[in-house]
Design a protein around this motif. Structure first.
Motif, PDB file in Angstrom:
ATOM      1  N   SER A  41      12.782  44.871  19.148  1.00  0.00           N
ATOM      2  CA  SER A  41      12.972  43.556  19.760  1.00  0.00           C
ATOM      3  C   SER A  41      12.342  43.555  21.153  1.00  0.00           C
ATOM      4  O   SER A  41      12.058  44.625  21.716  1.00  0.00           O
ATOM      5  N   LEU A  42      12.163  42.373  21.707  1.00  0.00           N
ATOM      6  CA  LEU A  42      11.663  42.281  23.085  1.00  0.00           C
ATOM      7  C   LEU A  42      12.628  42.994  24.039  1.00  0.00           C
ATOM      8  O   LEU A  42      12.189  43.704  24.952  1.00  0.00           O
ATOM      9  N   ALA A  43      13.924  42.850  23.802  1.00  0.00           N
ATOM     10  CA  ALA A  43      14.915  43.514  24.672  1.00  0.00           C
ATOM     11  C   ALA A  43      14.778  45.030  24.602  1.00  0.00           C
ATOM     12  O   ALA A  43      14.879  45.722  25.629  1.00  0.00           O
ATOM     13  N   GLN A  44      14.532  45.565  23.412  1.00  0.00           N
ATOM     14  CA  GLN A  44      14.336  47.020  23.283  1.00  0.00           C
ATOM     15  C   GLN A  44      13.067  47.468  24.009  1.00  0.00           C
ATOM     16  O   GLN A  44      13.051  48.509  24.662  1.00  0.00           O
ATOM     17  N   ALA A  45      11.993  46.662  23.872  1.00  0.00           N
ATOM     18  CA  ALA A  45      10.740  47.000  24.555  1.00  0.00           C
ATOM     19  C   ALA A  45      10.940  46.982  26.073  1.00  0.00           C
ATOM     20  O   ALA A  45      10.443  47.849  26.782  1.00  0.00           O
ATOM     21  N   GLU A  46      11.681  46.003  26.559  1.00  0.00           N
ATOM     22  CA  GLU A  46      11.940  45.908  28.007  1.00  0.00           C
ATOM     23  C   GLU A  46      12.746  47.105  28.493  1.00  0.00           C
ATOM     24  O   GLU A  46      12.497  47.638  29.573  1.00  0.00           O
ATOM     25  N   ALA A  47      13.697  47.555  27.677  1.00  0.00           N
ATOM     26  CA  ALA A  47      14.509  48.718  28.058  1.00  0.00           C
ATOM     27  C   ALA A  47      13.678  50.000  28.009  1.00  0.00           C
ATOM     28  O   ALA A  47      13.724  50.828  28.917  1.00  0.00           O
ATOM     29  N   PHE A  48      12.878  50.135  26.950  1.00  0.00           N
ATOM     30  CA  PHE A  48      12.069  51.353  26.794  1.00  0.00           C
ATOM     31  C   PHE A  48      11.063  51.479  27.936  1.00  0.00           C
ATOM     32  O   PHE A  48      10.820  52.576  28.447  1.00  0.00           O
ATOM     33  N   TYR A  58       3.654  44.315  32.811  1.00  0.00           N
ATOM     34  CA  TYR A  58       4.942  44.558  32.132  1.00  0.00           C
ATOM     35  C   TYR A  58       5.244  43.534  31.040  1.00  0.00           C
ATOM     36  O   TYR A  58       5.637  43.888  29.921  1.00  0.00           O
ATOM     37  N   GLU A  59       5.025  42.259  31.357  1.00  0.00           N
ATOM     38  CA  GLU A  59       5.362  41.204  30.391  1.00  0.00           C
ATOM     39  C   GLU A  59       4.457  41.277  29.157  1.00  0.00           C
ATOM     40  O   GLU A  59       4.929  41.203  28.021  1.00  0.00           O
ATOM     41  N   GLU A  60       3.145  41.462  29.408  1.00  0.00           N
ATOM     42  CA  GLU A  60       2.193  41.570  28.306  1.00  0.00           C
ATOM     43  C   GLU A  60       2.505  42.805  27.451  1.00  0.00           C
ATOM     44  O   GLU A  60       2.508  42.747  26.215  1.00  0.00           O
ATOM     45  N   LEU A  61       2.802  43.911  28.112  1.00  0.00           N
ATOM     46  CA  LEU A  61       3.095  45.170  27.421  1.00  0.00           C
ATOM     47  C   LEU A  61       4.315  45.028  26.514  1.00  0.00           C
ATOM     48  O   LEU A  61       4.267  45.389  25.330  1.00  0.00           O
ATOM     49  N   THR A  62       5.404  44.488  27.039  1.00  0.00           N
ATOM     50  CA  THR A  62       6.635  44.393  26.249  1.00  0.00           C
ATOM     51  C   THR A  62       6.472  43.384  25.106  1.00  0.00           C
ATOM     52  O   THR A  62       7.027  43.582  24.025  1.00  0.00           O
ATOM     53  N   LYS A  63       5.681  42.341  25.343  1.00  0.00           N
ATOM     54  CA  LYS A  63       5.403  41.366  24.280  1.00  0.00           C
ATOM     55  C   LYS A  63       4.590  42.029  23.162  1.00  0.00           C
ATOM     56  O   LYS A  63       4.896  41.884  21.974  1.00  0.00           O
ATOM     57  N   GLN A  64       3.562  42.766  23.545  1.00  0.00           N
ATOM     58  CA  GLN A  64       2.717  43.440  22.548  1.00  0.00           C
ATOM     59  C   GLN A  64       3.510  44.480  21.759  1.00  0.00           C
ATOM     60  O   GLN A  64       3.344  44.612  20.550  1.00  0.00           O
ATOM     61  N   MET A  65       4.369  45.221  22.433  1.00  0.00           N
ATOM     62  CA  MET A  65       5.092  46.309  21.760  1.00  0.00           C
ATOM     63  C   MET A  65       6.139  45.790  20.788  1.00  0.00           C
ATOM     64  O   MET A  65       6.540  46.511  19.881  1.00  0.00           O
ATOM     65  N   SER A  66       6.572  44.538  20.989  1.00  0.00           N
ATOM     66  CA  SER A  66       7.568  43.959  20.081  1.00  0.00           C
ATOM     67  C   SER A  66       6.920  42.979  19.098  1.00  0.00           C
ATOM     68  O   SER A  66       7.614  42.324  18.325  1.00  0.00           O
ATOM     69  N   ALA A  67       5.595  42.906  19.097  1.00  0.00           N
ATOM     70  CA  ALA A  67       4.894  41.923  18.261  1.00  0.00           C
ATOM     71  C   ALA A  67       4.703  42.380  16.817  1.00  0.00           C
ATOM     72  O   ALA A  67       4.331  41.574  15.960  1.00  0.00           O
ATOM     73  N   GLY A  68       4.938  43.647  16.542  1.00  0.00           N
ATOM     74  CA  GLY A  68       4.734  44.160  15.185  1.00  0.00           C
ATOM     75  C   GLY A  68       5.348  45.530  15.058  1.00  0.00           C
ATOM     76  O   GLY A  68       5.898  46.063  16.030  1.00  0.00           O
ATOM     77  N   PRO A  69       5.253  46.127  13.859  1.00  0.00           N
ATOM     78  CA  PRO A  69       5.877  47.437  13.662  1.00  0.00           C
ATOM     79  C   PRO A  69       5.212  48.546  14.476  1.00  0.00           C
ATOM     80  O   PRO A  69       4.012  48.478  14.771  1.00  0.00           O
ATOM     81  N   VAL A  70       6.014  49.519  14.815  1.00  0.00           N
ATOM     82  CA  VAL A  70       5.524  50.752  15.449  1.00  0.00           C
ATOM     83  C   VAL A  70       6.067  51.927  14.639  1.00  0.00           C
ATOM     84  O   VAL A  70       7.017  51.773  13.867  1.00  0.00           O
ATOM     85  N   VAL A  71       5.446  53.090  14.830  1.00  0.00           N
ATOM     86  CA  VAL A  71       6.011  54.322  14.277  1.00  0.00           C
ATOM     87  C   VAL A  71       6.410  55.197  15.453  1.00  0.00           C
ATOM     88  O   VAL A  71       5.556  55.550  16.281  1.00  0.00           O
ATOM     89  N   VAL A  72       7.718  55.468  15.555  1.00  0.00           N
ATOM     90  CA  VAL A  72       8.214  56.360  16.608  1.00  0.00           C
ATOM     91  C   VAL A  72       8.347  57.759  16.006  1.00  0.00           C
ATOM     92  O   VAL A  72       8.773  57.906  14.855  1.00  0.00           O
TER      93      VAL A  72
END
Ligand code: GTP
Ligand code: MG
Length: 138
Positions: A41-48, A58-72
C-alpha cells in the motif's frame, strides 16, 4: 555469512524480469533464503522509505513502489550487502556499470528495477519490516 534485504521493484515485475534479476544475484554467489511477491500500500511504502521523507523524490518514489507488485527477498552470502549493491549497480542507470541489473534493466533513476540495503543496520531493519523469522530459511 551475511544477510541483506533485496526488492525487485514494480517497473521490473511489470516487464516480467523477476527471474532474470534473481539469476544475476545467484550468479554472484547470493542465495535467496526468503522471497514473496506482494503489492504494498502507499502507507507501507511511506513507512518503508521513511528515511527519505522530505526529499524531493519521496512522493514519486512511494507512489511508484505501491503502483504494482514487488518481490521482497532476503539474500545470504559472503559480504551480501556490498555484493548485492555491486550487482545492482549505481542508483542512476546512466552511471551503472556494464552487466549490472540497473544498467541492463532500469528505465530511470526512479524506476531502477531493484532495491538493496546499504548497511548492516538497515539490512536488519528492512528484513524485519517484511519478514518474520520463520519465513527465512537458510
Ligand atoms: P535503494 O537500493 O533503492 O535504496 O537505492 P540507492 O541506495 O541506490 O538509492 P537511495 O537510497 O539514495 O534512494 C532510494 C531510491 O529513491 C532509489 O533507488 C531511487 O529509485 C529513488 N531516487 C533516489 N534519488 C532519486 C531522484 O533524484 N529522483 C527520483 N525520481 N528518484 C530517486
Ligand atoms: Mg538506499
Amino acid at each position: 555469512i551475511e544477510r541483506t534485504f533485496s526488492m525487485i521493484k514494480p517497473d521490473a515485475t511489470a516487464r516480467n524480469l523477476t527471474g532474470k534479476i534473481v539469476a544475476k544475484l545467484e550468479d554472484a554467489g547470493l542465495r535467496v533464503v526468503a522471497s514473496k511477491r506482494i503489492h504494498m500500500s502507499l502507507a507501507q511504502a511511506e513507512a518503508f522509505y521513511a528515511v527519505h521523507k522530505g526529499r524531493p523524490f519521496y512522493e514519486e518514489l512511494t507512489k511508484q513502489m505501491s503502483a504494482g507488485p514487488v518481490v521482497v527477498q532476503v539474500l545470504e552470502g559472503e559480504n551480501a550487502i556490498l555484493k548485492n549493491r555491486e550487482v545492482m549497480g549505481a542508483t542512476n542507470p546512466a552511471n551503472a556499470a556494464e552487466g549490472t541489473i540497473r544498467k541492463e534493466f532500469a528505465l530511470s533513476i526512479g524506476e531502477n528495477s531493484a532495491h538493496g540495503s546499504d548497511a548492516p543496520e538497515t539490512a536488519a531493519e528492512e528484513i524485519a519490516f517484511w519478514f518474520s523469522k520463520t519465513e527465512i530459511v537458510g
